[in-house]
Design a protein around this motif. Sequence first.
Motif, mmCIF file in Angstrom:
data_model
loop_
_atom_site.group_PDB
_atom_site.id
_atom_site.type_symbol
_atom_site.label_atom_id
_atom_site.label_comp_id
_atom_site.label_asym_id
_atom_site.label_seq_id
_atom_site.Cartn_x
_atom_site.Cartn_y
_atom_site.Cartn_z
ATOM 1 N N ALA A 1 0.850 -1.195 0.000
ATOM 2 C CA ALA A 1 0.000 0.000 0.000
ATOM 3 C C ALA A 1 0.883 1.241 0.000
ATOM 4 C CB ALA A 1 -0.910 0.001 1.221
ATOM 5 N N GLU A 2 0.468 2.227 -0.762
ATOM 6 C CA GLU A 2 1.102 3.542 -0.713
ATOM 7 C C GLU A 2 0.193 4.436 0.119
ATOM 8 O OE1 GLU A 2 3.518 4.579 -4.600
ATOM 9 O OE2 GLU A 2 1.491 3.904 -5.117
ATOM 10 N N VAL A 3 0.787 5.136 1.078
ATOM 11 C CA VAL A 3 -0.018 5.889 2.043
ATOM 12 C C VAL A 3 0.547 7.297 2.226
ATOM 13 C CG1 VAL A 3 -0.930 5.946 4.399
ATOM 14 C CG2 VAL A 3 -0.546 3.737 3.275
ATOM 15 N N VAL A 4 -0.356 8.265 2.256
ATOM 16 C CA VAL A 4 0.025 9.632 2.600
ATOM 17 C C VAL A 4 -1.121 10.252 3.386
ATOM 18 C CG1 VAL A 4 -0.893 10.610 0.444
ATOM 19 C CG2 VAL A 4 0.871 11.865 1.718
ATOM 20 N N LYS B 1 1.528 14.061 -7.608
ATOM 21 C CA LYS B 1 2.819 14.018 -8.309
ATOM 22 C C LYS B 1 3.894 14.698 -7.459
ATOM 23 C CE LYS B 1 4.895 15.361 -12.768
ATOM 24 N NZ LYS B 1 5.878 16.331 -12.308
ATOM 25 N N ASP B 2 3.537 15.854 -6.897
ATOM 26 C CA ASP B 2 4.468 16.597 -6.052
ATOM 27 C C ASP B 2 4.798 15.814 -4.781
ATOM 28 O OD1 ASP B 2 6.068 18.713 -5.383
ATOM 29 O OD2 ASP B 2 4.459 19.907 -4.511
ATOM 30 N N VAL B 3 3.781 15.165 -4.204
ATOM 31 C CA VAL B 3 3.969 14.359 -2.990
ATOM 32 C C VAL B 3 4.977 13.240 -3.242
ATOM 33 C CG1 VAL B 3 2.828 12.661 -1.476
ATOM 34 C CG2 VAL B 3 1.733 14.868 -1.925
ATOM 35 N N LYS B 4 4.829 12.564 -4.372
ATOM 36 C CA LYS B 4 5.717 11.448 -4.706
ATOM 37 C C LYS B 4 7.130 11.919 -5.009
ATOM 38 C CE LYS B 4 2.148 8.272 -6.386
ATOM 39 N NZ LYS B 4 1.609 7.508 -7.536
ATOM 40 N N GLU B 5 7.240 13.010 -5.754
ATOM 41 C CA GLU B 5 8.570 13.524 -6.118
ATOM 42 C C GLU B 5 9.363 13.974 -4.898
ATOM 43 O OE1 GLU B 5 7.813 16.547 -8.979
ATOM 44 O OE2 GLU B 5 7.639 15.131 -10.667
#
Length: 362
Positions: free
Chosen positions: A319-322, A334-338
């Motif tokens: 799972a990817e979580v933010v 996109k900004d969160v991942k970068e």
Amino acid sequence: MSFSIGIVGLPNVGKSTLFNALTGGEAHCSHFPFCTIDPNKAIVPVPDVTLEAIARYITTKKTTPTTLEVIDIAGLIEGSHKGEGLGNQFLSHVQKVDAIAHVVRLFADTHVSHVGEVDPVRDVEIVEMELRLKDLEILSKRRASIEKKAKSGDKELRKEGDTLSLLEKKISENIRISLDVLSEKERKIARNMGLISLKPTMIIANVGAESLKRAHETFAKLKAYVDTRGLMMLGISAKIEEEIVTLDTDERKAFLDEYGIKQGSLERLILAGYTLLDLITFYTFNENELRAWTLRKGSSVLDAAHTVHTDMAKGFIKAEVVQAAVFLEHKSMKDVKEKGLMNLEGKEYRVTDGDIVFIHFT
């Protein structure tokens, strides 16, 4: 996962009026007992400012909030556990809900009948006693059935019979007990059998309009009594809330401000329900849907996957979580991942309130 709250209480305490205030429904209300025979049911969206904020920064076809099911159940009287009034119907409906909102009458109205004088402490005790007596009846029948079968030497049945006896003793000797003080075996039996006196409960003090603006002696007396039971209590004027439920947002706010009310009854009931049931909200989204989900606090991301779809849980990979707050600060996934703010989690990860979760599965 949504959750359900059953509105219970003696006849003519304002249950259907509160139901209408919460749901904008048109449940029939009257001044005589047992106006509600079949339960009124409604599913209402849970107001969620975080969900609305996320929706502003993503592209998706629809936004779906989590929901609350509200059930207005027929009035209970002394002897309901034996079938008096609409007792058996009442109690069977209560067994199915996640939490109980017990409405207690504090308003004075000579046009609305009541069981004797308005005495909220007595009324709470009547309802609580009926719930306990019904649970004891359920446990006694189950124990009698098990004891007959256990004579064959089945050790597991004997153990269950012993647990039932302990549970009976605790319920009969205590005014009120919660699931938290029970053993794991007792909690399992209580949930499987739908015991109602153990369900998470809040008291709704249904006051008159005059009591919203000044202190009320009867309210203070009930609050002190409820505090000794360790219960949550909300003061609501169901009649006032029912009258304003159809107003637009600005008019409704002005009306609530006049009475010094910061939140409407639906918002307050939902917050109380989340606290009682120890719930959190997490979010998922893709190009088709942004959705809020309800989950028990402490649940794993695998539980969250199962809540969304059983196939996700069966084929879970990661799972990817933010946190929603982090996403809303950057306004772009996109900004969160970068920036490395997206966390990669395994199935043991404990979901926290406000998580945005992307589940990868086979």
